[in-house]
Design an enzyme around this catalytic site. Structure first.
Site, PDB file in Angstrom:
ATOM      1  N   ASP A  11       9.995  -8.510   6.151  1.00  0.00           N
ATOM      2  CA  ASP A  11      10.322  -7.620   5.032  1.00  0.00           C
ATOM      3  C   ASP A  11      11.335  -6.558   5.464  1.00  0.00           C
ATOM      4  O   ASP A  11      11.119  -5.370   5.268  1.00  0.00           O
ATOM      5  CB  ASP A  11       9.029  -6.986   4.501  1.00  0.00           C
ATOM      6  CG  ASP A  11       9.206  -6.356   3.120  1.00  0.00           C
ATOM      7  OD1 ASP A  11      10.214  -6.664   2.452  1.00  0.00           O
ATOM      8  OD2 ASP A  11       8.340  -5.560   2.710  1.00  0.00           O
ATOM      9  N   GLY A  14       0.808  -1.194   0.000  1.00  0.00           N
ATOM     10  CA  GLY A  14       0.000   0.000   0.000  1.00  0.00           C
ATOM     11  C   GLY A  14       0.845   1.249   0.000  1.00  0.00           C
ATOM     12  O   GLY A  14       2.036   1.224   0.280  1.00  0.00           O
TER      13      GLY A  14
END
Ligand code: NAG
Ligand code: NAG
Ligand code: NAG
Ligand code: NAG
Ligand code: NAG
Ligand code: NAG
Ligand code: NAG
Ligand code: NAG
Ligand code: NAG
Ligand code: NAG
Ligand code: NAG
Length: 825
Positions: free
Chosen positions: A620, A508
């Site tokens: 991540d 996003g």
């Protein structure tokens, strides 16, 4: 049926089912010979147990097919189907057997519905053997070496290791890997992969065997990748090779490790996919697919369907049309497309007796279908009339490119979202029967005007009221636990309608905003969340309780239907990559700052891994996710998202550009992910903190440096560590700290996760509390140097989002061995 209420009967039925399941007849052999046949639940199993052949029924279908599936995984996954188009209903009366030297399938009426169809000498010694590679081979006698026929030469939708997809140079025909129609129907679907018959040594994907919509680009023998598939460089699993002789050219591939179960398929989504079996979660993990975007698949939504990227489902019908086959549509097979809800006026009334004509509905922000016919028209209404002249005209477009009309079904329409800033975005006018439009009769214009006026006034008042109410609420977002619960409009106004974008990742985009108390926030709009409201709130509140000086604090969230947003503290110095990799020499981060950033990040991760109630694996870690506050104190961002995003997370992560250079090998090889995956990514990032550059970079024509390999060599050979330091620092760093950081980094990227330190140990080492030995060179780094043409890491500049790939080319391994420093130029 009432009897079923009797618990004893139920038990008996269950028992019977269990017994009948357990007593499945099986040859227990890998061969069907001349005097045997296979029917019902019987199967044959390859000698090592890797593959099974028998009747199977995909999904909830009531049709049965002869197929081969994996013997050692719990989810029945077919790799080959014999009778794709001719299913049988009753497997007890159907038989697979050898007849006249062929393997044939006979249905209940004794009709031959499938055959290997080869001409042989009608030898009675023909046998069919299922090999452990998944290949079903027809041989003349068990000892004969040359196969008469083999399933691997007739692939369906799966390309197995050892198989080949070839181009016959004599006939110029290529072998096809053809998708299933949908998850329950193995009949050949619309999408197929083949070697380009034009002889370009590229693979192409076509729709309906004709329209090409994807190409791999030609094979480059030197770097052993397809030109337009740079991510093959990160392929730890597939070893592709090209072969060509006077009769054929083909590619084949093998797996680097035999422990991995991996398959390559032409999926019914129109994408080619590589998947690995993940035993820990008992599911297939997708780690690569092309084309990357669903709407790039030609005509994915069928006739009069419209594809929306990121929508779920991707396809919808144009307004005025409805789904043609709901059954297939529900199976995500959209190829049947949509049909008109109301017939056109010109079809109902060809002579135009009633004088009614069809009308057009405007559809903005779309990618136009192909095969338009250009018309000469001076105005929009002229263009419209030229369409109305033909009863088979379905739509027109009129813009700076002139007037175009479509005389066919509309295929491959894509709906773009938002502001139409996409260069290919156009407006199309779609023809519909007049009755599809609300009755806007024109006699009582004044009355309608008056009514509309008063309705408008009321609406204005209502909107005004809502706005005021919203504004009042804005000052008081609800408090939920330690978090603020915002309304969507609150955030819309705080971010000035999401106008100032700070960045965007796979999950996003992030926007800057200001709250009424003038504190500055960063708002993350989450994509691809398909989690329930309750679960989302519970995950978010868990993240809210995680607070540490080296973690970005979550201030609040918004959950408004499908719109999920997270609100964080704003970090004025941006992300680590922006501070580390920029060009200006004067702004290079000083060594002391870098060390503090490394240490702070390690402390933040230690907190996530060890100190929270439940261990949080970040998944991540990369410089883009380390943010710096006003004092350049590092804060780890985006933790906890893996759980919110859920199953899709690994898919997004492993297909996302810019992340791959940081991913631990276990992400791709398919074993369970532990906190040690974060340690690996952290190690990769440490190398970049030392050098101030991305780990792999092209330095000059064709030459690429892979920095971690250079570090590993210098460390193990006791070389000059200062040579590894970012040249912009002019050697201004304490050698002991530098050497400690390089050693930790090498330990962190060990292939075997048990050899990697925990984040807590990393902190202690960096603090100088714990000593660190000389690390072994990780195997993957070694393979990289010795065998650079095979296993290659790559990174891409993810900030620019462009596909500027830095390549690591394959020149001679001996060079890399004898002279490391030449590679690090
Ligand atoms: C089937 O054929 C094989 C070899 O041809 C033979 O060994 C076996 O006994 C035969 N079985 C039957 C049931 O006839
Ligand atoms: C079969 O149908 C049931 C209910 O309709 C559904 O829950 C299930 O997921 C389906 N199974 C498969 C493999 O499609
Ligand atoms: C093949 O051999 C079988 C028995 O040996 C015989 O019944 C059949 O007719 C033969 N088929 C052909 C095509 O010769
Ligand atoms: C066998 O196949 C034939 C031809 O396709 C078909 O007419 C017949 O109904 C099938 N029999 C059964 C039992 O399915
Ligand atoms: C096949 O080979 C085995 C051993 O290699 C031998 O014993 C057997 O007789 C052979 N069978 C035939 C049909 O040639
Ligand atoms: C196959 O293609 C090649 C090159 O494209 C051409 O030279 C050759 O004539 C073609 N052969 C046939 C049988 O079409
Ligand atoms: C695919 O092509 C065939 C002719 O080659 C045509 O009959 C068929 O309608 C096409 N399918 C679709 C879905 O357009
Ligand atoms: C990759 O495949 C080629 C061709 O089959 C083979 O020669 C080579 O050894 C393989 N490489 C590795 C690392 O397995
Ligand atoms: C090509 O085909 C011919 C005829 O089928 C065969 O004799 C020859 O061995 C084949 N060449 C190769 C390299 O397989
Ligand atoms: C398709 O799915 C919808 C919603 O899940 C359901 O209402 C409908 O009955 C399904 N239709 C068919 C034909 O399965
Ligand atoms: C559409 O109609 C025109 C005239 O009626 C005809 O010439 C043309 O072939 C038709 N096009 C298609 C695709 O049916």
């Amino acid at each position: 049926m009432d009897n079923m209420k009797n618990p004893w009967l139920k038990l008996a039925v269950l028992l019977f089912m269990w017994v009948s399941l357990d007593c499945r007849l099986s040859f227990g052999a890998d061969t069907i010979s001349a005097n045997q046949s296979l029917s019902g639940d019987q199967t044959i199993v390859s000698s090592g147990g890797n593959f099974v052949l028998g009747f199977f029924s995909p999904g909830n279908s009531s049709n049965y097919y002869i197929g081969i599936w994996y013997g050692k995984i719990s989810e029945q996954t077919s790799v080959w189907v014999a009778n794709r188009e001719t299913p049988v209903r009753d497997i007890r009366s159907s038989e697979l057997k050898i007849s006249d030297g062929n393997l044939v399938l006979i249905n209940g009426s004794g009709v031959e519905i499938w055959s290997t169809d080869i001409r042989t000498s009608n030898s009675s010694s023909v046998v069919a053997v299922l090999e452990d590679t998944g290949n079903l081979v027809l041989r003349d006698g068990p000892n004969s070496s040359a196969p008469l026929w083999q399933s691997i030469d007739h692939p369906t939708h799966t390309w197995l290791p050892g198989g080949k997809l070839s181009l016959n140079k004599r006939t110029n025909r290529s072998q096809l890997l053809t998708s299933w129609k949908n998850s329950e129907d193995p009949a050949p679907g619309l999408y197929s992969l083949e070697l380009d018959p034009a002889g370009t040594n590229s693979y192409i994907i076509r729709w309906n065997r004709t329209r090409q919509y994807w190409s791999s680009g030609p094979w480059d023998e030197q770097s052993r990748i397809f030109r337009d598939v740079p991510e093959m460089r990160l392929n730890y699993i597939y070893n592709f090779s090209f072969h060509s002789n006077e009769n054929e050219s083909y590619f084949t591939y093998s797996l680097y490790t035999t422990e991995t179960i991996s398959r390559f398929i032409m999926d019914y989504s129109g994408q080619i996919k590589q998947l690995s079996w993940l035993e820990s979660s008992r599911q297939w993990n997708l780690f690569w697919s092309q084309p990357r975007q669903q709407c790039q698949v030609y005509a994915f939504c069928g006739a009069f369907g419209s594809c929306t990227e990121g929508g779920l489902p991707f396809c919808s019908c144009l307004s005025g049309f409805h789904v043609k086959s709901e059954t297939n549509w529900n199976l995500s097979d959209f190829s049947d497309g949509c049909e008109r809800t109301t017939r056109l006026q010109c079809e109902e009334d060809p002579g135009r007796v009633t004088g009614k004509t069809d009308k057009f509905r405007e559809s903005p922000n779309v990618r136009l279908p192909e095969s338009a016919r250009s018309m000469s028209a001076e105005s929009m209404s002229e263009c419209e009339s030229s369409c109305l002249e033909y009863c088979n005209c379905t739509a027109y477009a009129y813009d700076s490119d002139g007037c175009r009309i479509w005389m066919t079904e509309l295929l491959d329409l894509q709906q773009f979202s938002g502001d139409g800033s996409n260069g290919r975005s156009r407006t199309i006018y779609i023809r519909l029967a007049a009755s599809e439009f609300p009755n806007s009769s024109n006699n009582n214009g004044i009355i309608i005007g008056a009514v509309a006026g008063s309705v408008g006034l009321v609406l204005c008042l209502v909107v005004f009221g809502i706005l005021r109410w919203r504004r009042q609420r804005m000052i008081n977002p609800k408090v939920e636990g330690s978090l603020l619960a915002f309304g969507y409009r609150d955030l819309q106004s705080a971010t000035k309608n999401f106008s100032e974008k700070l960045g965007g990742g796979g999950f996003g985009s992030v926007f800057k905003g200001t709250l009424p108390d003038s504190s500055i926030i960063a708002v993350k709009q989450l994509e691809s969340i398909n989690q329930g409201e309750k679960q989302f709130r519970s995950e978010v509140s868990t993240i809210g309780t995680v607070q540490h000086v080296n973690l970005v604090r979550l201030r609040g969230f918004c959950s408004d239907g499908t719109r999920k947003l997270l609100v964080y503290d704003y970090m004025p110095n941006g992300s680590l990559d922006a501070n580390l990799f920029h060009e200006e020499n004067s702004k290079a981060l000083a060594w002391k700052t870098r060390y503090q950033i490394a240490l702070g990040t390690a402390r933040g991760l230690t907190y996530l891994h060890e100190k929270c109630r439940d261990c949080i694996i970040h998944c991540d870690i990369k410089p883009e996710n380390i943010l710096l506050d006003a004092e350049l104190c590092p804060k780890v961002a985006d933790f906890g998202l893996a759980k919110i995003i859920g199953r899709d997370f690994s898919r997004v992560l492993t297909t996302m550009r810019g992340t791959r250079g940081y991913l631990a090998p276990e992400w791709i090889s398919g074993v369970a992910i532990t906190a040690k995956a974060d340690v690996y990514s952290y190690g990769m990032m440490l190398f970049e903190i030392v050098s101030g550059r991305r780990n792999s970079e092209q330095c000059e024509e064709g030459k690429v440096r892979f920095f971690p390999t250079s570090v590993a060599r210098v460390i193990t050979e006791d070389g000059d560590v200062l040579s590894l330091l970012d040249p912009r620092l002019n050697g201004d760093a304490p050698v002991d700290e530098l050497s400690r950081m390089c050693k930790v980094a090498c330990w962190c990227v060990q292939d075997d996760e048990t050899h990697r330190p925990s984040m807590g140990q990393v902190v202690q080492i960096l603090e100088g509390v714990l000593d660190v030995n000389v690390p072994p060179i990780p195997r993957s780094l070694q393979v990289l140097a010795d065998n650079s043409e095979h296993i290659i890491f790559f990174t891409e500049s993810s900030s620019s989002q462009s596909s500027q790939t830095r390549s690591y080319t394959s020149n001679a391994s001996s060079q890399a061995k004898s002279n490391t420093s030449s590679a690090s130029s």
